[in-house]
Design a protein around this motif. Structure first.
Motif, PDB file in Angstrom:
ATOM      1  N   HIS A  59     -24.284 -20.188  17.375  1.00 50.55           N
ATOM      2  CA  HIS A  59     -23.286 -19.120  17.321  1.00 50.55           C
ATOM      3  C   HIS A  59     -22.108 -19.440  16.406  1.00 50.55           C
ATOM      4  O   HIS A  59     -21.103 -18.728  16.413  1.00 50.55           O
ATOM      5  N   THR A  60     -22.271 -20.483  15.578  1.00 52.96           N
ATOM      6  CA  THR A  60     -21.311 -20.693  14.482  1.00 52.96           C
ATOM      7  C   THR A  60     -21.739 -19.931  13.233  1.00 52.96           C
ATOM      8  O   THR A  60     -21.009 -19.909  12.243  1.00 52.96           O
ATOM      9  N   ILE A  61     -22.917 -19.296  13.278  1.00 51.35           N
ATOM     10  CA  ILE A  61     -23.434 -18.567  12.115  1.00 51.35           C
ATOM     11  C   ILE A  61     -22.473 -17.441  11.710  1.00 51.35           C
ATOM     12  O   ILE A  61     -21.969 -16.686  12.548  1.00 51.35           O
ATOM     13  N   CYS A  62     -22.260 -17.360  10.405  1.00 49.50           N
ATOM     14  CA  CYS A  62     -21.403 -16.323   9.815  1.00 49.50           C
ATOM     15  C   CYS A  62     -22.121 -15.825   8.565  1.00 49.50           C
ATOM     16  O   CYS A  62     -22.537 -16.627   7.728  1.00 49.50           O
ATOM     17  N   HIS A  63     -22.280 -14.522   8.442  1.00 50.91           N
ATOM     18  CA  HIS A  63     -23.048 -13.979   7.327  1.00 50.91           C
ATOM     19  C   HIS A  63     -22.235 -13.906   6.045  1.00 50.91           C
ATOM     20  O   HIS A  63     -21.025 -13.665   6.058  1.00 50.91           O
ATOM     21  N   SER A  64     -22.937 -14.112   4.941  1.00 48.12           N
ATOM     22  CA  SER A  64     -22.332 -13.959   3.623  1.00 48.12           C
ATOM     23  C   SER A  64     -21.691 -12.583   3.493  1.00 48.12           C
ATOM     24  O   SER A  64     -22.196 -11.592   4.006  1.00 48.12           O
ATOM     25  N   GLY A  65     -20.554 -12.550   2.799  1.00 47.57           N
ATOM     26  CA  GLY A  65     -19.822 -11.305   2.612  1.00 47.57           C
ATOM     27  C   GLY A  65     -18.739 -11.078   3.643  1.00 47.57           C
ATOM     28  O   GLY A  65     -17.963 -10.115   3.533  1.00 47.57           O
ATOM     29  N   ALA A  66     -18.652 -11.970   4.627  1.00 49.33           N
ATOM     30  CA  ALA A  66     -17.673 -11.803   5.705  1.00 49.33           C
ATOM     31  C   ALA A  66     -16.269 -12.183   5.238  1.00 49.33           C
ATOM     32  O   ALA A  66     -16.079 -12.948   4.292  1.00 49.33           O
ATOM     33  N   SER A  67     -15.304 -11.647   5.938  1.00 46.97           N
ATOM     34  CA  SER A  67     -13.905 -12.075   5.834  1.00 46.97           C
ATOM     35  C   SER A  67     -13.534 -12.640   7.199  1.00 46.97           C
ATOM     36  O   SER A  67     -13.656 -11.937   8.206  1.00 46.97           O
ATOM     37  N   ILE A  68     -13.125 -13.890   7.241  1.00 45.65           N
ATOM     38  CA  ILE A  68     -12.824 -14.541   8.511  1.00 45.65           C
ATOM     39  C   ILE A  68     -11.386 -15.020   8.542  1.00 45.65           C
ATOM     40  O   ILE A  68     -10.760 -15.243   7.496  1.00 45.65           O
ATOM     41  N   ALA A  69     -10.859 -15.182   9.745  1.00 45.16           N
ATOM     42  CA  ALA A  69      -9.521 -15.753   9.898  1.00 45.16           C
ATOM     43  C   ALA A  69      -9.559 -17.245   9.558  1.00 45.16           C
ATOM     44  O   ALA A  69     -10.585 -17.907   9.751  1.00 45.16           O
ATOM     45  N   TYR A  70      -8.453 -17.746   9.042  1.00 49.11           N
ATOM     46  CA  TYR A  70      -8.367 -19.187   8.805  1.00 49.11           C
ATOM     47  C   TYR A  70      -8.625 -19.898  10.132  1.00 49.11           C
ATOM     48  O   TYR A  70      -8.074 -19.521  11.177  1.00 49.11           O
ATOM     49  N   PRO A  71      -9.503 -20.921  10.131  1.00 48.57           N
ATOM     50  CA  PRO A  71      -9.935 -21.520  11.399  1.00 48.57           C
ATOM     51  C   PRO A  71      -8.799 -22.056  12.270  1.00 48.57           C
ATOM     52  O   PRO A  71      -7.768 -22.526  11.773  1.00 48.57           O
ATOM     53  N   LEU A  72      -9.030 -21.981  13.573  1.00 50.43           N
ATOM     54  CA  LEU A  72      -8.042 -22.421  14.554  1.00 50.43           C
ATOM     55  C   LEU A  72      -7.865 -23.938  14.543  1.00 50.43           C
ATOM     56  O   LEU A  72      -8.812 -24.685  14.300  1.00 50.43           O
ATOM     57  N   GLY A  73      -6.648 -24.381  14.824  1.00 51.71           N
ATOM     58  CA  GLY A  73      -6.398 -25.782  15.149  1.00 51.71           C
ATOM     59  C   GLY A  73      -6.423 -26.745  13.984  1.00 51.71           C
ATOM     60  O   GLY A  73      -6.495 -27.967  14.195  1.00 51.71           O
TER      61      GLY A  73
END
Length: 232
Positions: A59-73
């Motif tokens: 569940h760390t999978i993220c699809h190409s083309g995504a916009s994500i928040a800068y990672p926590l911590g």
């Protein structure tokens, strides 16, 4: 039948070029220090006796083309461009000679790393989990089948950050080849359809920041893109 106390999330699926169905992700294995130049830039030597691994949850999978928040911590999140191998048949105690029979296909991937947390863990001789296994940290483009891709040779692997090339190498630069990795890993796990192997990153890793745009390419595969947004 035992009822579940809560809904069980479905396995993440990776699109496959030319196929209607997706590739359901079971497990993610990652090869460490599989390019000598990257090992050197991190102040390490390659262990040529055997490859080593860390894992990420499916569940760390993220699809190409995504916009994500800068990672926590983290204050120091790094990109690591990788060649991803998708397993499509069981492999247990495979040999180098028959290991490729288990391969379904390949994809461009990025292993995002909370480098500061990884470094802290290394200093205290602790596991890397906080540095490696976190939400949206295993980015992947659509899969290309092994038959369509052909033989793994000296295909170029590259990554640009905000339009500037930051990583560039050849798949032939890998210390441990794909059949060697599969053969070795299958001595310790029953590899099964749905498993992914991120095969390591070339030299040139570096930080991202809010607003960063990443674009990854491997000859013969679908390109990968990722945008980094503001922290939550």
């Amino acid at each position: 039948m035992t009822l579940s106390l809560f809904d069980v999330p479905a396995a993440p699926q990776v699109p496959v070029l030319g196929q209607e169905g997706g590739f359901p992700v079971r497990r993610i294995f990652c090869v460490g220090r599989n390019y000598a130049a990257h090992a050197a830039e991190m102040g390490n030597e390659v262990d040529r006796e055997a490859p080593f691994y860390f894992t990420k949850s499916a569940h760390t999978i993220c699809h190409s083309g995504a916009s994500i928040a800068y990672p926590l911590g983290t204050q120091d999140c790094h990109y690591e461009m990788e060649f991803v191998v998708a397993i499509g048949a069981p492999a247990f105690r495979a040999s180098k000679g028959n290991a490729m029979q288990a391969v379904y296909g390949y994809a461009c991937g990025i292993d995002l790393t909370r480098r500061d947390l990884q470094a802290q863990a290394k200093d205290k001789r602790r596991p890397w989990d906080l540095g490696k296994d976190f939400e949206d940290s295993a980015i992947i483009a659509p899969l290309t089948t092994a038959a369509e891709f052909g033989e793994i040779a000296d295909q170029a692997i590259r990554l640009t950050r905000d339009g500037a090339t930051v990583q560039e190498a050849r798949l032939s630069d890998m210390v441990w080849s794909v059949p060697e990795v599969i053969a070795h890993l299958s001595q310790f796990y029953h590899l099964m359809p749905g498993d992914l192997i991120y095969t390591g990153t070339p030299a040139g890793v570096g930080p991202v920041k809010p607003g960063s745009a990443l674009h990854g390419q491997i000859d013969g595969l679908s390109d990968l893109s990722l945008n980094i947004g503001a922290p939550e």
